[in-house]
Design an enzyme around this catalytic site. Structure first.
Site, PDB file in Angstrom:
ATOM      1  N   ARG A  15       0.783  -1.200   0.164  1.00  0.00           N
ATOM      2  CA  ARG A  15      -0.136   0.088  -0.095  1.00  0.00           C
ATOM      3  C   ARG A  15       0.955   1.181   0.140  1.00  0.00           C
ATOM      4  O   ARG A  15       0.206   2.387  -0.318  1.00  0.00           O
ATOM      5  CB  ARG A  15      -0.882  -0.044   1.132  1.00  0.00           C
ATOM      6  CG  ARG A  15      -2.180  -0.909   0.890  1.00  0.00           C
ATOM      7  CD  ARG A  15      -2.968  -1.174   2.231  1.00  0.00           C
ATOM      8  NE  ARG A  15      -2.440  -1.841   3.196  1.00  0.00           N
ATOM      9  CZ  ARG A  15      -2.801  -1.812   4.423  1.00  0.00           C
ATOM     10  NH1 ARG A  15      -3.811  -1.110   4.795  1.00  0.00           N
ATOM     11  NH2 ARG A  15      -2.468  -2.846   5.286  1.00  0.00           N
ATOM     12  N   LYS A 349      31.799  28.939   2.497  1.00  0.00           N
ATOM     13  CA  LYS A 349      32.165  27.555   2.367  1.00  0.00           C
ATOM     14  C   LYS A 349      33.469  27.328   2.735  1.00  0.00           C
ATOM     15  O   LYS A 349      34.423  28.205   2.439  1.00  0.00           O
ATOM     16  CB  LYS A 349      32.050  27.004   0.760  1.00  0.00           C
ATOM     17  CG  LYS A 349      32.298  25.792   0.859  1.00  0.00           C
ATOM     18  CD  LYS A 349      32.916  24.997  -0.676  1.00  0.00           C
ATOM     19  CE  LYS A 349      34.490  25.387  -0.206  1.00  0.00           C
ATOM     20  NZ  LYS A 349      35.321  24.782  -1.422  1.00  0.00           N
TER      21      LYS A 349
END
Ligand code: UD1
Ligand code: CA
Length: 454
Positions: A15, A349
């Site tokens: 399901r 970064k």
């Protein structure tokens, strides 16, 4: 008695309508099954056995780092048959706790209680009373209130179907007896399966006591069969985590709009606005404020820092009294010291930003070491990548990087140095001086704008 745990996880989960096996569907950011394994680990068992079948290899590789013993159930012939697959590896003098791989919210304390209700002569059975028990196995009691058997929905008569107390599927019992009962199971029932639930009637016949332990909440024993139930459990877990934060003193703009997929530690008087997602290990210091729509992953944010709306912070350390965003992205291996300001559309970064430094607008700082009290002007880019290698940029204390500077790494900008706006800096800029690298401005006299012919 030493404890062995068996987790049933061989079912297909049709399901879900997904290529991913049911027990690997993500709940709070990790597989449903790993929630069950975590609860099992809290119980100090001698062995945790997982019965797998559907999607077998993926299930095993996904949980490869977990200390579990795998038992293959090649064909799904019922819950009793599933437990049988794990039994050869379990010593007779153990106590066995059976869990479902698709019932993920069950708490270790509840399981502990279940174990304590089982002994050489007693089964602990976790039950719950449901408003609508349709589909579940019903717990049948005799006139004196003793549990005598479990009857599956499909095998039950009208009177039995009216019973509200259902079998959650979780139970504890001695291994020696369980082995004997399992080998006596038959599949002459409505579904042609070997029902684990049939051991109850066998146990009762042998004079065992069946101790029904009623689950403290319905959510704890909810199973996941489709995406609707998956979302319901996600909601239940969300509310549980939000409640825990609030009881720790955190103010949440809306507990229903906070997603925690990991562990969050918080100081005093933290405020979290709506639609914040926190992943992995996140630590928020005293008086930290998180604006709406922020994504925080494996990061530490120190006291008195404010994160404005729409920021992404991933594997970074943000110091105290920082002001971040809106729309900032702090990427892995970045360390921001105290009083740093990172403004809108700024990406950082693998960089260290010194105390009191600012990069407030439209900037990329990658592989950079920025000193203290540096001002990085709008539109500055550390040009860190030549297509093959990443190079570092160093900017000294008190430097002033003019707007639109391209800092072509490897490069050093000295302390107290200035770079002129719009400069492409390719060589080191010395301390305390103004360095410019841009074409001289000219104005062409007598120039005529081209005109369209009519
Ligand atoms: C089972 C119980 C029922 C209980 C219900 C609670 C039986 C016969 N019935 O019903 O009394 O109310 O759970 O949800 O036990 N599984 C296997 N191999 C199999 C079959 C199942 O590993 O061959 C696993 C499934 O992956 C799942 C669990 O066992 O984790 C339960 O299976 P499921 O089919 O959902 O059980 P039900 O028939 O719904
Ligand atoms: Ca089920």
């Amino acid at each position: 008695m030493p404890l062995s745990i068996v987790i049933l996880a061989a079912g297909q989960g049709k399901r879900m309508k997904s290529d991913l096996p049911k027990v690997l569907q993500p709940l709070a950011g990790r597989p449903i099954l790993s929630h069950v394994v975590q609860a099992a680990k809290a119980l100090k068992a001698e062995g945790i056995h997982v019965v797998y079948g559907h999607g077998g290899d993926v299930v095993r590789t996904t949980l490869a780092s977990e200390p579990v013993i795998w038992a293959l159930q090649a064909e799904q012939l019922g819950t009793g048959h599933a437990v049988m697959q794990a039994m050869p590896a379990i010593p007779d003098d153990h106590q066995v706790l059976i869990l479902y791989g698709d019932v993920p919210l069950v708490k270790a304390e509840t399981l502990q209680r279940l174990i304590e209700h089982s002994n050489e002569r007693a089964i602990g059975l976790l039950t719950v009373v449901l408003q609508d028990p349709t589909g579940y196995g019903r717990v049948v009691r005799d006139g004196a209130g003793n549990v005598v058997r479990i009857v599956e929905q499909k095998d039950a008569n009208t009177k039995e179907r009216a019973i509200g107390e259902i079998n959650t599927g979780l139970m504890a019992m001695p291994a020696r007896s369980l082995k004997a009962w399992l080998s006596a199971l038959r599949n002459d029932n409505a579904q042609g399966e070997y029902y684990l639930t049939d051991v109850i009637v066998m146990a009762v016949r042998e004079g065992f006591k069946v101790n029904a332990v009623i689950a403290p909440t319905e959510a704890e024993v909810l199973g996941v069969n489709d995406k609707v139930q998956l979302a319901q459990l996600e909601g239940a877990l969300r509310m549980e985590q939000a409640t825990k934060l609030m009881l720790d003193g955190v103010t949440l703009a809306d507990p229903a709009r906070l997603d925690i997929r990991g562990n969050v530690k918080t100081g005093r008087d933290v405020f979290i606005d709506v639609n914040v997602v926190m992943v992995g290990n996140v630590e928020l210091g005293d008086r930290v404020r998180i604006g709406p729509n922020c994504y925080l992953k494996d990061c530490r944010i120190a006291a008195d820092t404010e994160i404005h709306p729409n920021c992404v912070i991933d594997r970074a350390e943000v110091g105290p009294r920082n002001v971040i965003g809106p729309f900032a992205r702090i990427r892995p291996d970045s360390v921001l010291h105290e009083d740093v300001h990172i403004g809108n559309f700024v990406e950082v970064k693998k960089s260290e930003i010194g105390a009191g430094s600012k990069a407030n607008h439209l900037t990329y700082l990658g592989d950079a070491t920025v000193g203290r009290k540096v001002n990085v002007g709008a539109g500055t880019v550390t040009v860190n990548y030549d297509g093959v290698n990443k190079w570092r940029t160093e900017i000294g204390d008190n430097a002033f990087v003019g707007s639109g500077s391209m800092l072509v790494a490897p490069i050093k900008i000295g302390a107290n140095a200035n770079t002129g706006a719009g400069s492409t800096i390719t060589k080191d800029a010395p301390e305390g001086k103004l360095t410019l690298a841009r074409a001289k401005q000219v104005t062409i006299e007598g120039w005529k704008r081209p005109a369209k012919k009519v």
